[in-house]
Design a protein around this motif. Structure first.
Motif, PDB file in Angstrom:
ATOM      1  N   THR A  53      10.225   2.316 -15.269  1.00 46.63           N
ATOM      2  CA  THR A  53      10.227   3.795 -15.004  1.00 46.63           C
ATOM      3  C   THR A  53       9.527   4.066 -13.836  1.00 46.63           C
ATOM      4  O   THR A  53       9.440   5.212 -13.353  1.00 46.63           O
ATOM      5  N   HIS A  54       9.276   3.140 -12.884  1.00 47.32           N
ATOM      6  CA  HIS A  54       8.392   3.059 -11.798  1.00 47.32           C
ATOM      7  C   HIS A  54       9.482   2.716 -10.543  1.00 47.32           C
ATOM      8  O   HIS A  54       9.927   1.378 -10.617  1.00 47.32           O
ATOM      9  N   LEU A  55       9.625   3.626  -9.653  1.00 48.96           N
ATOM     10  CA  LEU A  55      10.423   3.387  -8.385  1.00 48.96           C
ATOM     11  C   LEU A  55       9.406   3.211  -7.485  1.00 48.96           C
ATOM     12  O   LEU A  55       8.137   3.867  -7.153  1.00 48.96           O
ATOM     13  N   ILE A  56       9.575   2.100  -6.390  1.00 49.58           N
ATOM     14  CA  ILE A  56       8.821   1.786  -5.227  1.00 49.58           C
ATOM     15  C   ILE A  56       9.840   1.984  -4.069  1.00 49.58           C
ATOM     16  O   ILE A  56      10.841   1.084  -3.870  1.00 49.58           O
ATOM     17  N   SER A  57       9.393   2.862  -3.133  1.00 50.26           N
ATOM     18  CA  SER A  57      10.181   2.722  -1.692  1.00 50.26           C
ATOM     19  C   SER A  57       9.137   2.375  -0.679  1.00 50.26           C
ATOM     20  O   SER A  57       8.203   2.957  -0.306  1.00 50.26           O
ATOM     21  N   GLU A  67       0.460  17.213  -0.990  1.00 51.30           N
ATOM     22  CA  GLU A  67      -0.778  16.385  -0.738  1.00 51.30           C
ATOM     23  C   GLU A  67      -1.134  16.284   0.713  1.00 51.30           C
ATOM     24  O   GLU A  67      -0.019  16.139   1.435  1.00 51.30           O
ATOM     25  N   ARG A  68      -2.166  16.439   1.328  1.00 54.01           N
ATOM     26  CA  ARG A  68      -2.436  15.800   2.702  1.00 54.01           C
ATOM     27  C   ARG A  68      -3.080  14.936   2.790  1.00 54.01           C
ATOM     28  O   ARG A  68      -4.255  14.712   2.429  1.00 54.01           O
ATOM     29  N   LEU A  69      -2.639  13.804   3.528  1.00 58.81           N
ATOM     30  CA  LEU A  69      -2.903  12.578   3.791  1.00 58.81           C
ATOM     31  C   LEU A  69      -3.602  12.540   5.252  1.00 58.81           C
ATOM     32  O   LEU A  69      -2.950  12.920   6.117  1.00 58.81           O
ATOM     33  N   THR A  70      -4.559  11.616   5.265  1.00 57.06           N
ATOM     34  CA  THR A  70      -5.223  11.428   6.717  1.00 57.06           C
ATOM     35  C   THR A  70      -4.735  10.108   7.254  1.00 57.06           C
ATOM     36  O   THR A  70      -4.825  10.034   8.338  1.00 57.06           O
ATOM     37  N   GLU A  71      -3.990   9.571   6.472  1.00 59.50           N
ATOM     38  CA  GLU A  71      -2.896   8.418   7.013  1.00 59.50           C
ATOM     39  C   GLU A  71      -1.692   8.205   6.507  1.00 59.50           C
ATOM     40  O   GLU A  71      -1.731   8.471   5.232  1.00 59.50           O
ATOM     41  N   GLY A  72      -0.582   7.718   7.052  1.00 56.43           N
ATOM     42  CA  GLY A  72       0.614   7.636   6.556  1.00 56.43           C
ATOM     43  C   GLY A  72       0.571   6.843   5.553  1.00 56.43           C
ATOM     44  O   GLY A  72       0.202   5.516   5.710  1.00 56.43           O
ATOM     45  N   PRO A  73       1.205   6.885   4.315  1.00 56.98           N
ATOM     46  CA  PRO A  73       1.404   5.913   3.169  1.00 56.98           C
ATOM     47  C   PRO A  73       2.363   4.663   3.661  1.00 56.98           C
ATOM     48  O   PRO A  73       3.415   4.678   4.535  1.00 56.98           O
ATOM     49  N   SER A  74       2.207   3.530   3.021  1.00 57.63           N
ATOM     50  CA  SER A  74       3.044   2.545   3.201  1.00 57.63           C
ATOM     51  C   SER A  74       4.180   2.444   2.287  1.00 57.63           C
ATOM     52  O   SER A  74       4.979   1.816   2.494  1.00 57.63           O
ATOM     53  N   THR A  75       4.037   3.327   1.369  1.00 54.00           N
ATOM     54  CA  THR A  75       5.058   3.337   0.175  1.00 54.00           C
ATOM     55  C   THR A  75       5.302   4.664  -0.431  1.00 54.00           C
ATOM     56  O   THR A  75       4.340   5.535  -0.359  1.00 54.00           O
ATOM     57  N   LEU A  94      13.818   3.674   5.272  1.00 49.52           N
ATOM     58  CA  LEU A  94      13.157   2.883   4.294  1.00 49.52           C
ATOM     59  C   LEU A  94      13.486   1.647   4.303  1.00 49.52           C
ATOM     60  O   LEU A  94      14.772   1.325   4.439  1.00 49.52           O
ATOM     61  N   GLU A  95      12.541   0.591   4.115  1.00 46.33           N
ATOM     62  CA  GLU A  95      12.945  -0.720   4.155  1.00 46.33           C
ATOM     63  C   GLU A  95      13.708  -1.185   2.841  1.00 46.33           C
ATOM     64  O   GLU A  95      14.737  -1.625   2.958  1.00 46.33           O
ATOM     65  N   ASP A  96      13.213  -0.595   1.685  1.00 50.51           N
ATOM     66  CA  ASP A  96      13.919  -0.833   0.363  1.00 50.51           C
ATOM     67  C   ASP A  96      13.400   0.281  -0.559  1.00 50.51           C
ATOM     68  O   ASP A  96      12.506   0.397  -0.482  1.00 50.51           O
ATOM     69  N   THR A  97      14.261   0.401  -1.674  1.00 50.41           N
ATOM     70  CA  THR A  97      13.729   1.031  -2.943  1.00 50.41           C
ATOM     71  C   THR A  97      14.057   0.081  -3.935  1.00 50.41           C
ATOM     72  O   THR A  97      15.422  -0.188  -4.330  1.00 50.41           O
ATOM     73  N   GLN A  98      13.281  -0.030  -4.981  1.00 44.26           N
ATOM     74  CA  GLN A  98      13.392  -1.049  -5.992  1.00 44.26           C
ATOM     75  C   GLN A  98      12.457  -0.436  -7.169  1.00 44.26           C
ATOM     76  O   GLN A  98      11.752   0.244  -7.155  1.00 44.26           O
ATOM     77  N   ILE A  99      13.233  -1.102  -8.155  1.00 41.06           N
ATOM     78  CA  ILE A  99      12.495  -0.651  -9.550  1.00 41.06           C
ATOM     79  C   ILE A  99      11.352  -1.730  -9.859  1.00 41.06           C
ATOM     80  O   ILE A  99      11.402  -2.949  -9.718  1.00 41.06           O
TER      81      ILE A  99
END
Length: 636
Positions: A91-95, A44-52, A80-85
């Protein structure tokens, strides 16, 4: 002495298994992936950096300190600040990112642990681009083509026509008949009156049958060499639909019967033998014989504990090699590491503390389903499967331990007493245990592989191991029935025959546990084959679908509609996280539509959507889950 005999026979069996494995030709497989969706998506080509950075898996997974790593195109690691479930979705991970990403290319490495302890690794690539570069650049795509996808033409067409939404350069194009032979075509030519229109003329007349067109193209005005070519495939037929076939299968490539046999599987084998025998011997002593004279701090008990210790070490070494970036402390924090160490502690307590021995051994045994096998996966049954696996282990341990107990007891002067009292009791327990083993084994098999063919089952490692376990279990059952007749004779000669048969059963037990260790490291889905509809009837329309054959490679998909008249059918095949193709089906007769070609490109689970347009102009959608057999799994 029983320990000497046991060690001698086991060494022979162990060496035999190693030689069989060494003689098998190695195969290289792709690790199966459970990742279903990502944010950003792949490429994917993003026009602004993702926060997560976000990742969705088919099943819950276990994190470790190095689960998500992000690097820039120069190789610089981005903290990365942290990675959590996600607490609401396991089943969903968030960094979470600390700083906004500047324009550039980025690569994320994902490493998580499945519920059975296997390490799953994936990669995600995306870009952050400046907004100015994305202005006035519509997505490059094809608008229409002639012949149309799924069209049956009257007679041979003279050319192919491709219309794009902007001027295009065709970088490659090929036309193939139903035998996958190339059709001679001329160089693509741009229509002078329409720069978005590309014409490709045929050099020959096309015979009757189906044809596949594969093309690669990119915007003519694009100067961004980082953009990949757009690729598409469509099918048409001349006069009649025919199935696309493989002209020559060639010679089958030899493969190992059990390619997954290795360090980890060997560790599980030794682990199973030791822990199940220890519990079974203690159960025999406390419940069946009821005389506390067995399994004191004997040579056999420490020998079995050594089996468990060696097995745990082999498994942990294999797991550490898969997680070599983790520190020793981080590695010890994983439940797949500390639970086996806890089991070793429980076994030590059981050996030295006589009163609580059976409970300590039982606790160690019942922890096995939590860290090995597939029972912990929600899609394989969850808590009920865990319970059935626990019953399976308990029953098998009672049988294995009892066999060892018979060989260590009695002394000659106590044979008749043993024959009259303990052997009949053990025979009843063994027969009951085998019944539980068979019932729970059948349940587990049907739960893990609800649909299959004989071919898909036998070709898979998991299926072979199940079949061989069934054969050995049947042999043990027949031996057990014969032993029950011998026990009733109450003679020393009959006891001698029983002991000889027990020695045979011990070898069978070691082989059964060998195949059980193969089941732990192999994939049940490799034996599964089936199409599972979420619904087969909508708005007075019924749909029956059939893949022939339902396996990797060339297939014919037949869709038969009943009820309201259907005029047009679109099929979408989707394999998370990134693969998606769309086809328009051939209408071969009223209510019957077909597709042909390389529809199933990889073994694993694929989602299929069938959109049908009725004669009244209404659109009806059907959803299916397609499971393709094979060892190299995707989306599982």
């Amino acid at each position: 002495m029983i320990v000497v005999w046991f060690v001698h026979k086991f060494i022979i069996l162990f060496v035999t298994v190693l030689l069989m494995h060494a003689a098998s030709p190695p195969i290289t497989g792709l690790a199966h992936s459970t990742m279903e969706e990502t944010f950003p998506s792949e490429g994917e080509r993003l026009t602004e950096g993702p926060s997560t950075l976000e990742f969705w898996f088919q099943d819950p997974v276990v994190l470790h300190a190095e689960s998500i790593q992000l690097k820039s195109q120069t190789g610089t690691e981005i903290k990365l600040e942290d990675t959590q479930i996600d607490p609401d979705d396991k089943t969903h991970l968030i960094s979470n990112l600390i700083d906004e990403l500047p324009p550039g290319s980025y690569a994320a490495k994902i490493s998580v642990i499945a519920l059975d302890g296997d390490v799953l690794e994936e990669n995600l690539n995306f870009q952050v681009v400046e907004k100015e570069k994305t202005k006035h650049q519509p997505d490059f795509k094809i608008i229409r083509n002639y012949p149309e996808d799924g069209e049956i033409t009257d007679g041979s067409p003279q050319k192919l026509d491709l219309w794009f939404n902007q001027p295009a350069n065709i970088t490659a194009i090929g036309v193939f008949d139903d035998r996958q032979q190339s059709i001679s075509i001329k160089e693509p030519v741009i229509d002078p009156n329409d720069p978005n229109h590309v014409v490709i003329e045929f050099n020959e007349v096309l015979p009757k049958g189906s044809y596949q067109v594969t093309w690669y193209a990119r915007p003519a005005a694009s100067d961004d060499i980082s953009l990949p070519d757009t690729i598409d495939v469509f099918y048409f037929a001349v006069d009649e639909f025919t199935a696309i076939q493989q002209p020559s299968e060639g010679e089958p490539v030899g493969s190992a019967w059990f390619a997954s046999m290795g360090l980890k599987q060997t560790g599980y084998w030794l682990f199973f033998i030791g822990i199940m025998a220890l519990f079974g011997l203690a159960f025999f002593q406390n419940v069946i014989h009821r005389e506390p004279i067995l399994l004191k701090r004997s040579t056999l008990s420490f020998f079995l504990l050594f089996f468990v210790f060696t097995g745990v070490i082999l498994v942990l070494v294999a797991q550490k090699s898969e997680l070599d970036s983790l520190s020793f402390i981080q590695f010890l924090s994983l439940k797949f590491v500390w639970i086996p160490l806890l089991q070793l502690g429980l076994l030590l307590l059981g050996i030295f503390l006589t009163k609580g021995r059976l409970l300590f051994f039982a606790a160690a045994l019942l922890l096995i389903p939590l860290i090995t096998g597939h029972a912990a996966y929600p899609r394989y049954g969850g808590y009920l499967s865990l319970f059935m696996n626990a019953l399976h282990l308990l029953a098998a341990s009672i049988w294995v331990g009892g066999l060892l107990a018979i060989l260590t007891f009695p002394k000659k002067e106590e044979m008749k007493k043993f024959l009259r009292s303990t052997l009949p009791a053990f025979s009843n327990w063994a027969f009951g245990s085998l019944t539980v083993i068979i019932v729970t084994g059948l349940y587990i098999t049907m739960k893990y592989v609800p649909s299959y063919t004989f071919e898909s089952f036998w070709k898979s490692e998991w299926g072979k191991a199940i079949v061989l376990k069934m054969v050995l279990t049947l042999a043990v059952l027949l031996i057990g029935l014969f032993q029950r007749r011998l026990i009733k004779q109450v003679t020393e000669k009959a006891l001698s025959k029983v002991v000889n048969l027990v020695r045979i059963e011990i070898i069978y037990a070691a082989l059964l546990l060998l195949f059980a260790s193969v089941l732990v490291v192999s994939t049940p889905g490799s034996a599964e084959q089936g199409v599972y509809p979420s619904t087969v009837e909508k708005e007075d329309i019924e749909l029956d679908v059939n893949f022939s054959p339902l396996k990797l490679g060339l297939n014919v998909l037949t869709m038969e509609f009943e009820g309201e008249k259907v005029e047009d059918v679109q099929v979408t095949l989707f394999m998370p996280p990134n693969y998606q193709v769309n086809y328009k089906a051939f209408k071969v007769e009223e209510g019957v539509f077909k597709l042909t070609g390389n529809l199933l490109h990889g073994a694993g689970t694929m989602d299929m959507t069938v959109k049908a347009e009725t004669s009244q102009g209404e659109e009806v959608e059907f959803a299916f889950r397609v499971v393709i057999p094979g060892e190299m799994r995707f989306n599982e």
